[in-house]
Design an enzyme around this catalytic site. Structure first.
Site, mmCIF file in Angstrom:
data_model
loop_
_atom_site.group_PDB
_atom_site.id
_atom_site.type_symbol
_atom_site.label_atom_id
_atom_site.label_comp_id
_atom_site.label_asym_id
_atom_site.label_seq_id
_atom_site.Cartn_x
_atom_site.Cartn_y
_atom_site.Cartn_z
ATOM 1 N N HIS A 1 0.879 -1.176 0.000
ATOM 2 C CA HIS A 1 0.000 0.000 0.000
ATOM 3 C C HIS A 1 0.911 1.219 0.000
ATOM 4 C CE1 HIS A 1 -3.255 2.697 0.664
ATOM 5 N NE2 HIS A 1 -3.110 2.830 1.970
ATOM 6 N N ASP B 1 -7.544 3.860 -3.193
ATOM 7 C CA ASP B 1 -7.777 2.929 -2.087
ATOM 8 C C ASP B 1 -8.450 3.647 -0.921
ATOM 9 O OD1 ASP B 1 -7.104 0.113 -1.018
ATOM 10 O OD2 ASP B 1 -6.343 1.415 0.560
#
Length: 344
Positions: free
Chosen positions: A108, A191
């Site tokens: 991420h 995200d």
């Protein structure tokens, strides 16, 4: 069009000569470590000595080292500790062990996108982000399939950062499904937006508002729960498998007509306008700064809101109704066991 990569695009031999450290053994960590090992790679898991995951990783036959030692040994370091722990882990245990030519991987982009972590220029920095929870990354690999992933390169010091990241994706099974080209900024911003506006924030607020509307109108809480929360899984599963059009084909004509004529009255232009404001707060760093400050002061608002959520009436009625459905808790137990049960 997005660029997609598959197994034939990968160069597995690039990773074969590398020593890999997986930092963390939670949902993603356990899946990456086990898949890499089963693909024939040299893997060690970096954990703090007091971590409850040490025993789990060792039981699975993996070599476990303190984080600093794992980083010192490794050529490729995948950071899979929680976002809020990554900067401290990087500053104290990863950075001192970095040297020219090493590769730092993330699943991420939060800490790179918002400049919380700034690796030296002689280190490769890339991302492989599976688009599914760790238990699926592991299960699909074992079944001979895989979960799609995103690949991005933040810094290419060696000229092989992209190829190495793709070899890593291949080793965890992602190239069996497809690996999509992206950037750290795009992955991070989309995200966060998805979590806040649709997947978590939007859905939970919509469910609770629907439940409250029915109960306030005098309907049984049990009926409200089933209609606004329990059956949501059925609809999401249909969309997951066949898309929105496929879901509409599978439900009744009455349900489809209600969808087509009433949905836009709930998600209005004003709601979409608020979505755009939230996206701007993500893009300009407002959300990141807020979340960083919240962590620095001990998470008081986070804890207050979490506890308030637990006290909502839908949670009480849900606990009672789920106890009547053992198949629900059985599924949850299987996921917990497969994911390692924690986020370390």
């Amino acid at each position: 069009m997005t660029t997609l990569f598959y197994h034939d695009d990968a160069q597995p031999e690039l990773l074969k000569a590398k020593r890999i450290a997986i930092l963390g053994y939670g949902s993603q960590g356990h899946a990456h470590a086990l898949n890499l090992r089963d693909s024939g790679h040299d893997v060690r898991v970096g954990l703090r000595p007091e971590s409850g995951s040490v025993h789990k990783a060792e039981e699975a036959g993996l070599r476990v080292l303190p984080i600093s030692d794992a980083c010192a040994e490794a050529d490729v370091i995948m950071v899979l500790v929680p976002d809020t722990e990554q900067k401290r882990t990087y500053d104290q245990e990863i950075a001192p062990q970095l040297s020219a030519g090493k590769c730092l991987l993330f699943a991420h982009g939060f800490n790179i996108r918002f400049n919380l972590i700034s690796p030296p220029p002689d280190v490769d920095v890339a991302m492989i982000a599976p688009k599914g929870p760790g238990h699926l990354v592991r299960r699909t690999y074992v079944d001979g399939a895989g979960v799609p992933a995103l690949v991005a390169v933040h810094h290419d010091a060696t000229g092989q950062a992209h190829a190495l990241a793709l070899a890593y994706a291949d080793a965890i099974g992602a190239t069996r499904a497809g690996v999509l080209e992206t950037t750290f900024a795009e992955e991070t911003e989309t995200d966060l937006f998805g979590e806040q506006v649709v997947l978590c924030g939007g859905v939970t607020a919509l469910v609770r508002a629907g439940y409250e509307t029915l109960v306030e109108a005098g309907y049984q809480p049990e009926s409200a729960y089933f209609e606004c929360l329990h059956e949501l899984k059925l609809i999401v599963d249909l969309m997951y498998e066949e898309g929105i059009t496929g879901m509409r084909y599978s439900v009744s004509d009455t349900a489809e007509y209600g969808d087509l004529t009433r949905g836009s009255r709930v998600i209005t232009d004003a709601v979409k306008g608020e979505m755009k404001k939230i996206l701007t707060e993500i893009q300009d760093g407002t959300f990141a700064a807020e979340w960083i400050e919240e962590n620095e002061i001990g998470r008081p608002r986070y804890r207050e809101l979490r506890e308030a959520g637990k006290r909502h009436p839908i949670e009480q009625i849900g606990t009672t109704l789920r106890a009547m459905m053992p198949f629900v808790s059985a599924g949850r137990q299987k996921v917990s066991e497969a994911s390692g049960g924690d986020t370390d």
